[in-house]
Design a protein around this motif. Sequence first.
Motif, PDB file in Angstrom:
ATOM      1  N   ILE A  58       0.804  -1.220   0.000  1.00  0.00           N
ATOM      2  CA  ILE A  58       0.000   0.000   0.000  1.00  0.00           C
ATOM      3  C   ILE A  58       0.841   1.276   0.000  1.00  0.00           C
ATOM      4  O   ILE A  58       0.687   2.131  -0.869  1.00  0.00           O
ATOM      5  CB  ILE A  58      -0.965   0.025   1.219  1.00  0.00           C
ATOM      6  N   LEU A  59       1.698   1.413   0.988  1.00  0.00           N
ATOM      7  CA  LEU A  59       2.340   2.712   1.230  1.00  0.00           C
ATOM      8  C   LEU A  59       3.259   3.186   0.114  1.00  0.00           C
ATOM      9  O   LEU A  59       3.268   4.371  -0.210  1.00  0.00           O
ATOM     10  CB  LEU A  59       3.078   2.679   2.572  1.00  0.00           C
ATOM     11  N   TYR A  60       4.030   2.303  -0.490  1.00  0.00           N
ATOM     12  CA  TYR A  60       4.914   2.748  -1.564  1.00  0.00           C
ATOM     13  C   TYR A  60       4.252   2.703  -2.944  1.00  0.00           C
ATOM     14  O   TYR A  60       4.405   3.650  -3.721  1.00  0.00           O
ATOM     15  CB  TYR A  60       6.240   1.992  -1.532  1.00  0.00           C
ATOM     16  N   PRO A  61       3.473   1.681  -3.277  1.00  0.00           N
ATOM     17  CA  PRO A  61       2.834   1.693  -4.599  1.00  0.00           C
ATOM     18  C   PRO A  61       1.870   2.870  -4.818  1.00  0.00           C
ATOM     19  O   PRO A  61       1.702   3.337  -5.929  1.00  0.00           O
ATOM     20  CB  PRO A  61       2.079   0.366  -4.647  1.00  0.00           C
ATOM     21  N   TYR A  62       1.235   3.336  -3.760  1.00  0.00           N
ATOM     22  CA  TYR A  62       0.245   4.416  -3.869  1.00  0.00           C
ATOM     23  C   TYR A  62       0.751   5.722  -3.251  1.00  0.00           C
ATOM     24  O   TYR A  62      -0.031   6.601  -2.905  1.00  0.00           O
ATOM     25  CB  TYR A  62      -1.066   3.990  -3.212  1.00  0.00           C
ATOM     26  N   ARG A  63       2.045   5.844  -3.146  1.00  0.00           N
ATOM     27  CA  ARG A  63       2.641   6.999  -2.457  1.00  0.00           C
ATOM     28  C   ARG A  63       2.186   8.344  -3.022  1.00  0.00           C
ATOM     29  O   ARG A  63       1.874   9.262  -2.275  1.00  0.00           O
ATOM     30  CB  ARG A  63       4.161   6.908  -2.497  1.00  0.00           C
ATOM     31  N   SER A  64       2.117   8.467  -4.327  1.00  0.00           N
ATOM     32  CA  SER A  64       1.746   9.756  -4.926  1.00  0.00           C
ATOM     33  C   SER A  64       0.343  10.191  -4.490  1.00  0.00           C
ATOM     34  O   SER A  64       0.079  11.385  -4.365  1.00  0.00           O
ATOM     35  CB  SER A  64       1.840   9.696  -6.450  1.00  0.00           C
ATOM     36  N   GLU A  65      -0.536   9.253  -4.261  1.00  0.00           N
ATOM     37  CA  GLU A  65      -1.886   9.570  -3.783  1.00  0.00           C
ATOM     38  C   GLU A  65      -1.895   9.804  -2.271  1.00  0.00           C
ATOM     39  O   GLU A  65      -2.572  10.705  -1.776  1.00  0.00           O
ATOM     40  CB  GLU A  65      -2.850   8.424  -4.096  1.00  0.00           C
ATOM     41  N   LEU A  66      -1.161   8.987  -1.545  1.00  0.00           N
ATOM     42  CA  LEU A  66      -1.192   9.010  -0.086  1.00  0.00           C
ATOM     43  C   LEU A  66      -0.447  10.193   0.524  1.00  0.00           C
ATOM     44  O   LEU A  66      -0.773  10.621   1.633  1.00  0.00           O
ATOM     45  CB  LEU A  66      -0.623   7.699   0.468  1.00  0.00           C
ATOM     46  N   GLU A  67       0.519  10.740  -0.185  1.00  0.00           N
ATOM     47  CA  GLU A  67       1.309  11.843   0.375  1.00  0.00           C
ATOM     48  C   GLU A  67       0.471  13.071   0.727  1.00  0.00           C
ATOM     49  O   GLU A  67       0.921  13.914   1.484  1.00  0.00           O
ATOM     50  CB  GLU A  67       2.437  12.237  -0.581  1.00  0.00           C
ATOM     51  N   LYS A  68      -0.746  13.137   0.216  1.00  0.00           N
ATOM     52  CA  LYS A  68      -1.629  14.256   0.540  1.00  0.00           C
ATOM     53  C   LYS A  68      -2.050  14.225   2.012  1.00  0.00           C
ATOM     54  O   LYS A  68      -2.345  15.255   2.591  1.00  0.00           O
ATOM     55  CB  LYS A  68      -2.876  14.223  -0.336  1.00  0.00           C
ATOM     56  N   PHE A  69      -2.065  13.016   2.611  1.00  0.00           N
ATOM     57  CA  PHE A  69      -2.533  12.886   3.994  1.00  0.00           C
ATOM     58  C   PHE A  69      -1.733  11.893   4.827  1.00  0.00           C
ATOM     59  O   PHE A  69      -2.092  11.593   5.955  1.00  0.00           O
ATOM     60  CB  PHE A  69      -4.026  12.513   4.023  1.00  0.00           C
ATOM     61  N   VAL A  70      -0.647  11.378   4.269  1.00  0.00           N
ATOM     62  CA  VAL A  70       0.260  10.501   5.013  1.00  0.00           C
ATOM     63  C   VAL A  70       1.613  11.178   5.053  1.00  0.00           C
ATOM     64  O   VAL A  70       2.141  11.588   4.026  1.00  0.00           O
ATOM     65  CB  VAL A  70       0.394   9.112   4.354  1.00  0.00           C
ATOM     66  N   LYS A  71       2.175  11.300   6.250  1.00  0.00           N
ATOM     67  CA  LYS A  71       3.515  11.867   6.400  1.00  0.00           C
ATOM     68  C   LYS A  71       4.502  10.702   6.413  1.00  0.00           C
ATOM     69  O   LYS A  71       4.538   9.910   7.344  1.00  0.00           O
ATOM     70  CB  LYS A  71       3.625  12.667   7.692  1.00  0.00           C
ATOM     71  N   TYR A  72       5.254  10.596   5.337  1.00  0.00           N
ATOM     72  CA  TYR A  72       6.257   9.554   5.231  1.00  0.00           C
ATOM     73  C   TYR A  72       7.471   9.956   6.071  1.00  0.00           C
ATOM     74  O   TYR A  72       7.791  11.142   6.147  1.00  0.00           O
ATOM     75  CB  TYR A  72       6.658   9.349   3.772  1.00  0.00           C
ATOM     76  N   PRO A  73       8.155   8.994   6.679  1.00  0.00           N
ATOM     77  CA  PRO A  73       9.331   9.332   7.496  1.00  0.00           C
ATOM     78  C   PRO A  73      10.414   9.991   6.653  1.00  0.00           C
ATOM     79  O   PRO A  73      10.657   9.590   5.517  1.00  0.00           O
ATOM     80  CB  PRO A  73       9.814   7.989   8.026  1.00  0.00           C
ATOM     81  N   GLU A  74      11.036  11.002   7.222  1.00  0.00           N
ATOM     82  CA  GLU A  74      12.109  11.704   6.511  1.00  0.00           C
ATOM     83  C   GLU A  74      13.411  10.917   6.558  1.00  0.00           C
ATOM     84  O   GLU A  74      14.259  11.045   5.689  1.00  0.00           O
ATOM     85  CB  GLU A  74      12.287  13.092   7.103  1.00  0.00           C
ATOM     86  N   GLU A  96     -10.909  -2.278  -3.513  1.00  0.00           N
ATOM     87  CA  GLU A  96     -10.797  -3.237  -4.621  1.00  0.00           C
ATOM     88  C   GLU A  96      -9.434  -3.176  -5.294  1.00  0.00           C
ATOM     89  O   GLU A  96      -8.838  -4.202  -5.596  1.00  0.00           O
ATOM     90  CB  GLU A  96     -11.901  -2.984  -5.652  1.00  0.00           C
ATOM     91  N   ARG A  97      -8.964  -1.979  -5.507  1.00  0.00           N
ATOM     92  CA  ARG A  97      -7.660  -1.789  -6.154  1.00  0.00           C
ATOM     93  C   ARG A  97      -6.541  -2.370  -5.304  1.00  0.00           C
ATOM     94  O   ARG A  97      -5.637  -3.037  -5.823  1.00  0.00           O
ATOM     95  CB  ARG A  97      -7.442  -0.274  -6.356  1.00  0.00           C
ATOM     96  N   ILE A  98      -6.599  -2.140  -4.000  1.00  0.00           N
ATOM     97  CA  ILE A  98      -5.582  -2.676  -3.098  1.00  0.00           C
ATOM     98  C   ILE A  98      -5.643  -4.194  -3.089  1.00  0.00           C
ATOM     99  O   ILE A  98      -4.626  -4.877  -3.152  1.00  0.00           O
ATOM    100  CB  ILE A  98      -5.764  -2.129  -1.667  1.00  0.00           C
ATOM    101  N   ALA A  99      -6.857  -4.727  -3.026  1.00  0.00           N
ATOM    102  CA  ALA A  99      -7.040  -6.184  -2.967  1.00  0.00           C
ATOM    103  C   ALA A  99      -6.504  -6.856  -4.239  1.00  0.00           C
ATOM    104  O   ALA A  99      -5.956  -7.953  -4.185  1.00  0.00           O
ATOM    105  CB  ALA A  99      -8.512  -6.526  -2.770  1.00  0.00           C
ATOM    106  N   ARG A 100      -6.676  -6.186  -5.388  1.00  0.00           N
ATOM    107  CA  ARG A 100      -6.170  -6.728  -6.656  1.00  0.00           C
ATOM    108  C   ARG A 100      -4.675  -6.521  -6.801  1.00  0.00           C
ATOM    109  O   ARG A 100      -4.020  -7.144  -7.627  1.00  0.00           O
ATOM    110  CB  ARG A 100      -6.869  -6.057  -7.836  1.00  0.00           C
ATOM    111  N   GLY A 101      -4.129  -5.577  -6.027  1.00  0.00           N
ATOM    112  CA  GLY A 101      -2.705  -5.302  -6.108  1.00  0.00           C
ATOM    113  C   GLY A 101      -2.330  -4.461  -7.309  1.00  0.00           C
ATOM    114  O   GLY A 101      -1.238  -4.591  -7.843  1.00  0.00           O
ATOM    115  N   LYS A 102      -3.260  -3.594  -7.749  1.00  0.00           N
ATOM    116  CA  LYS A 102      -2.984  -2.753  -8.928  1.00  0.00           C
ATOM    117  C   LYS A 102      -3.216  -1.317  -8.610  1.00  0.00           C
ATOM    118  O   LYS A 102      -4.002  -0.911  -7.862  1.00  0.00           O
ATOM    119  CB  LYS A 102      -3.860  -3.174 -10.094  1.00  0.00           C
TER     120      LYS A 102
END
Length: 102
Positions: A58-74, A96-102
């Motif tokens: 989840i965290l790295y494949p969708y990083r561009s979307e998640l960075e809006k509300f997830v603070k990744y460690p520096e 669904e997207r996460i479950a499919r892995g895409k």
Amino acid sequence: MAQKLHLTVEIPDEYVLITKVEYEELQKLAAKGNSWESLAWFKQETGIKHPDTLKTMILYPYRSELEKFVKYPEKKGSPWRFHKGATLDWLENNFERIARGK
């Protein structure tokens, strides 16, 4: 033959009577909140116990979307931070997207 019973129940002014659906919606809103949460919370919400699995699924494949509300460690050892409401919305909308892995 069915019998009917009519009665009146007085509800004190400090109480409100709402439907079960309204109650459940209020519960969902309260659970989302606007707080920042930790990686442990995210693990609990997803049911994925191992942090490396969370990161690769989840965290790295969708990083561009998640960075809006997830603070990744520096840097290594810095904490992850998740905006609770936005993260829960994203998980629900992308299940669904996460479950499919895409």
